[in-house]
Design a protein around this motif. Sequence first.
Motif, PDB file in Angstrom:
ATOM      1  N   THR A 246      16.038   8.391  -8.966  1.00 37.22           N
ATOM      2  CA  THR A 246      17.331   7.782  -8.381  1.00 37.22           C
ATOM      3  C   THR A 246      18.504   8.647  -8.598  1.00 37.22           C
ATOM      4  N   ASP A 247      18.580   9.665  -9.717  1.00 40.18           N
ATOM      5  CA  ASP A 247      19.485  10.543 -10.044  1.00 40.18           C
ATOM      6  C   ASP A 247      19.822  11.694  -8.999  1.00 40.18           C
ATOM      7  N   SER A 248      18.737  12.069  -8.221  1.00 42.19           N
ATOM      8  CA  SER A 248      19.349  13.032  -7.280  1.00 42.19           C
ATOM      9  C   SER A 248      20.153  12.777  -6.123  1.00 42.19           C
ATOM     10  N   GLY A 249      20.488  13.531  -5.203  1.00 43.41           N
ATOM     11  CA  GLY A 249      21.312  13.248  -4.072  1.00 43.41           C
ATOM     12  C   GLY A 249      20.432  12.313  -3.221  1.00 43.41           C
ATOM     13  N   LEU A 250      19.088  12.643  -3.027  1.00 40.26           N
ATOM     14  CA  LEU A 250      18.253  11.780  -1.990  1.00 40.26           C
ATOM     15  C   LEU A 250      17.421  11.186  -3.147  1.00 40.26           C
ATOM     16  N   PRO A 251      17.152   9.599  -3.458  1.00 43.40           N
ATOM     17  CA  PRO A 251      16.191   9.115  -4.378  1.00 43.40           C
ATOM     18  C   PRO A 251      14.806   9.534  -3.944  1.00 43.40           C
ATOM     19  N   GLU A 252      13.943   9.661  -4.763  1.00 41.23           N
ATOM     20  CA  GLU A 252      12.484  10.013  -4.777  1.00 41.23           C
ATOM     21  C   GLU A 252      11.346   8.868  -5.039  1.00 41.23           C
ATOM     22  N   VAL A 253      10.455   8.852  -4.412  1.00 40.70           N
ATOM     23  CA  VAL A 253       9.550   7.901  -4.554  1.00 40.70           C
ATOM     24  C   VAL A 253       7.855   8.662  -4.670  1.00 40.70           C
ATOM     25  N   GLU A 254       6.936   8.059  -5.031  1.00 36.97           N
ATOM     26  CA  GLU A 254       5.591   8.737  -5.157  1.00 36.97           C
ATOM     27  C   GLU A 254       4.768   7.767  -4.278  1.00 36.97           C
ATOM     28  N   TYR A 255       3.938   8.468  -3.529  1.00 35.68           N
ATOM     29  CA  TYR A 255       2.902   7.670  -2.658  1.00 35.68           C
ATOM     30  C   TYR A 255       1.919   7.150  -3.379  1.00 35.68           C
ATOM     31  N   SER A 256       1.993   5.552  -3.599  1.00 37.32           N
ATOM     32  CA  SER A 256       1.218   5.036  -4.691  1.00 37.32           C
ATOM     33  C   SER A 256      -0.274   4.599  -4.221  1.00 37.32           C
ATOM     34  N   ILE A 257      -0.070   3.979  -2.990  1.00 30.90           N
ATOM     35  CA  ILE A 257      -1.616   3.475  -2.470  1.00 30.90           C
ATOM     36  C   ILE A 257      -1.643   3.378  -0.861  1.00 30.90           C
ATOM     37  N   ALA A 258      -2.615   3.393  -0.396  1.00 26.54           N
ATOM     38  CA  ALA A 258      -2.525   3.259   1.114  1.00 26.54           C
ATOM     39  C   ALA A 258      -2.624   1.607   1.221  1.00 26.54           C
ATOM     40  N   LYS A 259      -1.985   1.044   2.077  1.00 24.33           N
ATOM     41  CA  LYS A 259      -2.087  -0.320   2.432  1.00 24.33           C
ATOM     42  C   LYS A 259      -3.291  -0.859   3.084  1.00 24.33           C
ATOM     43  N   ASP A 260      -3.883   0.111   3.833  1.00 24.15           N
ATOM     44  CA  ASP A 260      -5.100  -0.262   4.489  1.00 24.15           C
ATOM     45  C   ASP A 260      -6.386   0.704   3.899  1.00 24.15           C
ATOM     46  N   SER A 261      -7.186   0.085   2.999  1.00 23.83           N
ATOM     47  CA  SER A 261      -8.048   1.101   2.446  1.00 23.83           C
ATOM     48  C   SER A 261      -9.431   1.626   3.329  1.00 23.83           C
ATOM     49  N   THR A 262      -9.237   1.035   4.601  1.00 25.45           N
ATOM     50  CA  THR A 262     -10.288   1.647   5.729  1.00 25.45           C
ATOM     51  C   THR A 262      -9.760   2.533   6.555  1.00 25.45           C
ATOM     52  N   GLU A 263      -8.524   2.926   6.511  1.00 26.95           N
ATOM     53  CA  GLU A 263      -7.685   3.810   7.134  1.00 26.95           C
ATOM     54  C   GLU A 263      -8.321   5.279   7.050  1.00 26.95           C
ATOM     55  N   LYS A 264      -8.681   6.225   8.054  1.00 29.19           N
ATOM     56  CA  LYS A 264      -9.693   7.357   7.890  1.00 29.19           C
ATOM     57  C   LYS A 264      -8.529   8.363   8.013  1.00 29.19           C
ATOM     58  N   ASN A 265      -7.739   8.466   8.548  1.00 28.50           N
ATOM     59  CA  ASN A 265      -6.549   9.581   8.657  1.00 28.50           C
ATOM     60  C   ASN A 265      -5.175   8.968   8.015  1.00 28.50           C
ATOM     61  N   ILE A 266      -5.083   9.776   6.993  1.00 30.20           N
ATOM     62  CA  ILE A 266      -3.699   9.387   6.295  1.00 30.20           C
ATOM     63  C   ILE A 266      -2.754  10.486   6.376  1.00 30.20           C
ATOM     64  N   GLU A 267      -1.406  10.081   6.679  1.00 31.68           N
ATOM     65  CA  GLU A 267      -0.519  11.000   6.582  1.00 31.68           C
ATOM     66  C   GLU A 267       0.676  10.617   5.541  1.00 31.68           C
ATOM     67  N   ILE A 268       0.775  11.570   4.495  1.00 34.70           N
ATOM     68  CA  ILE A 268       2.012  11.389   3.478  1.00 34.70           C
ATOM     69  C   ILE A 268       3.218  11.690   4.366  1.00 34.70           C
ATOM     70  N   PRO A 269       4.141  11.052   4.657  1.00 29.78           N
ATOM     71  CA  PRO A 269       5.342  11.534   5.051  1.00 29.78           C
ATOM     72  C   PRO A 269       6.317  12.137   4.462  1.00 29.78           C
ATOM     73  N   ASP A 270       7.310  13.012   4.961  1.00 30.15           N
ATOM     74  CA  ASP A 270       8.425  13.606   4.148  1.00 30.15           C
ATOM     75  C   ASP A 270       9.320  12.800   3.460  1.00 30.15           C
ATOM     76  N   THR A 271       9.792  11.615   4.186  1.00 30.36           N
ATOM     77  CA  THR A 271      10.708  10.713   3.539  1.00 30.36           C
ATOM     78  C   THR A 271      10.098   8.972   4.204  1.00 30.36           C
ATOM     79  N   VAL A 272      10.553   8.215   3.271  1.00 29.20           N
ATOM     80  CA  VAL A 272      10.361   6.773   3.793  1.00 29.20           C
ATOM     81  C   VAL A 272      11.797   6.117   3.475  1.00 29.20           C
ATOM     82  N   THR A 273      12.154   5.297   4.516  1.00 27.65           N
ATOM     83  CA  THR A 273      13.165   4.477   4.523  1.00 27.65           C
ATOM     84  C   THR A 273      12.941   2.935   4.260  1.00 27.65           C
ATOM     85  N   ASP A 274      13.579   2.172   3.253  1.00 28.35           N
ATOM     86  CA  ASP A 274      13.191   0.770   2.868  1.00 28.35           C
ATOM     87  C   ASP A 274      13.907  -0.250   3.799  1.00 28.35           C
TER      88      ASP A 274
END
Length: 245
Positions: free
Chosen positions: A64-92
């Motif tokens: 949270t120190d940088s200009g834009l805070p950072e996260v890691e992609y920790s897990i897919a919510k649906d383990s049956t999903e075949k096509n996964i896209e890791i986004p550039d950003t995420v908004t809570d």
Amino acid sequence: SSEKVSEKETEEKTSEKNSEKENTEKENTEKLPVENQKAIPAAVGAEIVGKDTTDKGAYTVINTDSGLPEVEYSIAKDSTEKNIEIPDTVTDANGVTYKVTKIAENAFGDNKMVTSITIGENIIEIGANAFKNCTKLKKIIVKSSNIEKIDSGAFSGDKELTTVDLSKSKIKSIGKNAFSGCKKLKTIKLNGNKLTNVSKGAFKNIKRKATITISAKNKKTYKKIVKLIKNSGAKKVVYKYKKKK
């Protein structure tokens, strides 16, 4: 005496007006949409999900120190999903936007359903065993030119994976057994200009006669990277040089 009473009344009225003004400002601020208020990022270690319902991941705050805070992609919510896209950003849910800079350790380990992964533009690191034993994973689309580190076992045992293109990345380190056991991996493209570490077993047991194209600023750099890769276990493969500043 009357002057003192008058001064007291004036002070009381002024105080009342100031109080009313503060309450009005507070009410107006509370009426503003969340995105127009100054939202505070979640604490490091907190788990968040994106407010976009199409987002299929869960995330952990890592900086949270940088200009834009950072996260890691920790897990897919649906383990049956075949096509996964890791986004550039995420908004809570509070309207705070985070850069997605890492794929967490074991994020997709032993996932037997995923067939394709798209890696977002801000990813810098792919964690240990992130895609280990994803036995149906065939395709990796790398949008990020910022990848610097692939940790140990990241893609090991992905027996259907055929192509990895990191030619536009800033890759510095490939960890132990990172691509070990990718038996169909036949096309590998690497940017060798920043690559200084290829650990033991990184390319062990990939497809026989696979082609590894190394982009490098000169032949000297190219030969240095070839030696690193050979020492990592890539035997009986074809190496190609591509000049890149």
